[in-house]
Design a protein around this motif. Sequence first.
Motif, PDB file in Angstrom:
ATOM      1  N   SER A 137       0.831  -1.204   0.000  1.00 37.96           N
ATOM      2  CA  SER A 137       0.000   0.000   0.000  1.00 37.96           C
ATOM      3  C   SER A 137       0.865   1.252   0.000  1.00 37.96           C
ATOM      4  N   VAL A 138       1.907   1.256   0.839  1.00 38.36           N
ATOM      5  CA  VAL A 138       2.814   2.405   0.892  1.00 38.36           C
ATOM      6  C   VAL A 138       3.510   2.600  -0.447  1.00 38.36           C
ATOM      7  N   LYS A 141       1.211   4.092  -3.038  1.00 38.47           N
ATOM      8  CA  LYS A 141       1.001   5.516  -2.780  1.00 38.47           C
ATOM      9  C   LYS A 141       2.185   6.334  -3.292  1.00 38.47           C
ATOM     10  N   ILE A 142       3.393   5.825  -3.034  1.00 46.78           N
ATOM     11  CA  ILE A 142       4.598   6.544  -3.452  1.00 46.78           C
ATOM     12  C   ILE A 142       4.680   6.634  -4.969  1.00 46.78           C
ATOM     13  N   ILE A 143       4.519   5.494  -5.645  1.00 42.16           N
ATOM     14  CA  ILE A 143       4.699   5.501  -7.104  1.00 42.16           C
ATOM     15  C   ILE A 143       3.575   6.279  -7.787  1.00 42.16           C
ATOM     16  N   GLU A 144       2.390   6.317  -7.165  1.00 47.84           N
ATOM     17  CA  GLU A 144       1.300   7.111  -7.737  1.00 47.84           C
ATOM     18  C   GLU A 144       1.638   8.599  -7.689  1.00 47.84           C
ATOM     19  N   ILE A 152      -2.570   1.983 -11.049  1.00 43.87           N
ATOM     20  CA  ILE A 152      -3.657   1.257 -10.404  1.00 43.87           C
ATOM     21  C   ILE A 152      -3.121   0.622  -9.122  1.00 43.87           C
ATOM     22  N   GLN A 153      -3.689   0.996  -8.008  1.00 47.84           N
ATOM     23  CA  GLN A 153      -3.218   0.459  -6.736  1.00 47.84           C
ATOM     24  C   GLN A 153      -3.717  -0.969  -6.526  1.00 47.84           C
ATOM     25  N   HIS A 154      -2.876  -1.781  -5.913  1.00 49.53           N
ATOM     26  CA  HIS A 154      -3.202  -3.174  -5.581  1.00 49.53           C
ATOM     27  C   HIS A 154      -3.724  -3.940  -6.801  1.00 49.53           C
ATOM     28  N   PHE A 155      -2.991  -3.823  -7.880  1.00 46.54           N
ATOM     29  CA  PHE A 155      -3.301  -4.529  -9.126  1.00 46.54           C
ATOM     30  C   PHE A 155      -2.100  -5.380  -9.499  1.00 46.54           C
ATOM     31  N   ASN A 156      -2.318  -6.669  -9.767  1.00 43.84           N
ATOM     32  CA  ASN A 156      -1.204  -7.569 -10.059  1.00 43.84           C
ATOM     33  C   ASN A 156      -1.215  -8.132 -11.471  1.00 43.84           C
ATOM     34  N   LEU A 215      11.207  -5.723  -8.341  1.00 42.44           N
ATOM     35  CA  LEU A 215       9.969  -5.331  -9.003  1.00 42.44           C
ATOM     36  C   LEU A 215       9.614  -3.871  -8.678  1.00 42.44           C
ATOM     37  N   ALA A 216       9.833  -3.466  -7.425  1.00 45.32           N
ATOM     38  CA  ALA A 216       9.534  -2.095  -7.029  1.00 45.32           C
ATOM     39  C   ALA A 216      10.426  -1.100  -7.779  1.00 45.32           C
TER      40      ALA A 216
END
Length: 313
Positions: A137-138, A141-144, A152-156, A215-216
């Motif tokens: 989640s953090v 938020k940062i990459i957004e 898209i948050q929490h999308f795999n 990946l991050a």
Amino acid sequence: MKKISVTIPCWAEEKSVRQMYDRLTAVFREQLTQYDYEIIFVDDCSPDHTQDEIRKLCGEDKRVKGVFNARNFGFTRNVFETLTYGDGDATFMLFGDLQDPPEMLPKFVVEWESGHKVVVGQKTTSKESAIMYFCRSVYYKIIEKLSDSRQIQHFNGFGLYDRKFIDVMRQIDDPIPYLKGIVSEFGMNMSVIQYEQAASLRGKSGSNFFKNYDLAMLGITSYTKILMRIATFIGAILGVFSVCLAIFVFITKLLNWNAYPYGTASILIGVFFIGAVQLFFIGILGEYILSINTRSMQRPRVVVGEKLNFESE
């Protein structure tokens, strides 16, 4: 009759291959009878009996196809390549550990038939470790905040993709593609469906700290520029401050020769502070250079060792 290709990236999924097949075929048999389909398992050189389970299914049902990579190429490369194997009017991708429910396919199809070219699943909650979910989640938020395009948050990758979008993906010549960013950037008329992610049938995640970090950083170096610009701004500000401080010290020393006795505290603090800032941004710069270097090699994303039930193609 429209055709839906179901593509499933696998790694160490011997416990879930059969169950995945049973649940998917039940969905098509009971709710999506008007659609033709194919199920493609793509194994990234699993260390267990995943390939044996896929072989059994391919022998029982010609609609089931298997792709076995020659070696393990990693999550990012295998998942992206998996999406390109289907030849249906739409491609539905979900992961082999059954964290993402196959029973959601009819909801995705409704959105697709209403005109959305990309329909993705977004996790609202997950049965994974609370610490890992918080860290994700953090990161999102940062990459957004840092990215130039909406993320898209929490999308795999779990979702249904129209053939037009898959054709766009096939044109992307990137040996280490960042799927989440590509979907965010090129997704056509996108729809997002929220769901609760189940626990992995594998029992434990195939990722570790270094894989998640890799990946991050792939996401940051592929879709953000602001970090390097911050480095430039901080460098310029520190440079101006250092010059002004040097002039001030020089003038003060000329006016009062004894104003600055010998000492090391202030020098050490300044050196360590500037050194820390330099090392941090040198590390960021190194990540960008590493990303550029990997992409410039023009290597294939994966090498396929064997394909099953693709004879007609």
